[in-house]
Enzyme design. Sequence first.
Site, short mmCIF file in Angstrom:
data_model
loop_
_atom_site.label_atom_id
_atom_site.label_comp_id
_atom_site.label_asym_id
_atom_site.label_seq_id
_atom_site.Cartn_x
_atom_site.Cartn_y
_atom_site.Cartn_z
N GLY A 93 8.11 -13.25 59.63
CA GLY A 93 8.66 -13.18 60.99
C GLY A 93 9.51 -14.39 61.31
N ASP A 311 -2.21 -19.61 65.04
CA ASP A 311 -2.47 -19.07 63.70
C ASP A 311 -3.89 -19.33 63.23
OD1 ASP A 311 0.11 -18.12 63.58
OD2 ASP A 311 0.89 -19.85 62.50
C1 S3P Z 1 5.97 -19.98 63.70
C2 S3P Z 1 5.65 -19.76 64.99
C3 S3P Z 1 4.48 -18.99 65.44
C4 S3P Z 1 3.47 -18.82 64.31
C5 S3P Z 1 4.11 -18.44 63.01
C6 S3P Z 1 5.12 -19.51 62.59
C7 S3P Z 1 7.18 -20.77 63.38
O1 S3P Z 1 4.91 -17.70 65.84
O2 S3P Z 1 2.51 -17.86 64.67
O3 S3P Z 1 3.13 -18.32 62.01
O4 S3P Z 1 7.33 -21.22 62.22
O5 S3P Z 1 8.01 -20.95 64.28
P1 S3P Z 1 5.43 -17.42 67.36
O6 S3P Z 1 6.63 -18.25 67.57
O7 S3P Z 1 5.76 -15.96 67.38
O8 S3P Z 1 4.29 -17.76 68.24
#
Ligand code: S3P
Length: 426
Positions: A93, A311
């Site tokens: 993501g 996380d």
């Molecule tokens: C991350 C942000 C978090 C986290 C993901 C990594 C990042 O997600 O849960 O594992 O590297 O910016 P969200 O920004 O959707 O909260």
Amino acid sequence: MDVVVSKLKKGLKGEIIIPADKSISHRAVMFSSLAKGKSKITNFLYASDCRSTVGIFKNLGVDIEFIDEHTLIINSTGMLNTPNKALDCGNSGTTMRLVSGILSGQNFNSVLIGDESLSKRPMKRIITPLSQMGAIIESNDGKAPLKITGNKLHSIEYNSPIASAQVKSSILLAGMNADGITSVIEPYVSRNHTELMLKYMGANISVDKNKVSIEKSELIAKDINVAGDISSAAFFIVAALIVPNSDIIIKNVGLNDTRTGIIDVVQRMGGNLEILDERVVSGEKVGDLRIKYSDLKGCNISGADIPRLIDELPIIALLATQAEGETRITDASDLRNKEADRITAVVTEFRKLGIDIDELPDGFVIGGKQIIKGGNEVEVYHDHRLAMTLYVAGLIAEQEIKINEFQWVNISLPEFLSLMETLVIL
Ligand code: S3P
């Protein structure tokens, strides 16, 4: 790959060096690819998610060479080239959301795709603000694939409805290529690795409490040594706290204040955790942690705590099962949008192990001092953090448990089993 875990007869002992931070490794590759010149990245996380990011920037014409698995040389003109195929973000993501911000303002078109899990995750959270900046993004009803038509962008001031570093970073990266000052205001401060690294590389970026602002910037190539991942350390921290007679040291753990919610919670619960030898590496705080088996008490986790430990919530839910009294976790509805719906997945699999846990729309209520029965099979839902949480549960379960598809651990911590072996005394 299925893995069988059985109850440990003795405590965890010894020392490990925790592998590199996933969030910082992604950013090191992305930002060095945008900077003109040569950068060396050391202690890079060689895991599937970060390798997806490397693959994408290679496809965008950046010269990236692995000296060994954890050392990269990136040589960039500071410009990206038209990719000759769809850019595959795999399970990541962070890659899809941050790269969308980078690609929206380019003078070429691109397509971002992901695996089955990523293709179900919400992308409207970045499409909405990026579109307000002039980005042209077609999606499958707010989900991947994302078809980006490069366009000239303009600045916005965006009040984000959620505290999300991915949303914040996506907008800031688009803002770096837009006219005017782009600002993002968050309800609570989310992880700030983007802000720290962009500043370290010379961007015009400023922070005022929950508001981050950026102007058009050119980045300077810099060497980056990536700090260890506190989110990976969390599994060993909790294992040491709940397996009787444990006493371990975890070295080189990233201690950025926007990530240390788990340390605050462990201390709130009365856990024996000491921070040793705090120092700063490439703009990020790191230190070593000593953790011993502890008597714990339940606590409430909510509000501003959540982005600082988002996380770690599955493994914190397991920790709560061993504390005296109830633990209540709320305000964490975004856990449903992670690699899996981590609220339903944790509740379903914990119950299979005989754990008493209630599902809330935005969290859990977990009863204390529980015996984990085990003696069954569990599923990980394509989710690396669920796999590692269930493994740690197996270390204290009465009967052995079989974890199906444990290979999902490779998304963030391929070394998990070997690190655990280092600490286990048979
Ligand atoms: C991350 C942000 C978090 C986290 C993901 C990594 C990042 O997600 O849960 O594992 O590297 O910016 P969200 O920004 O959707 O909260």
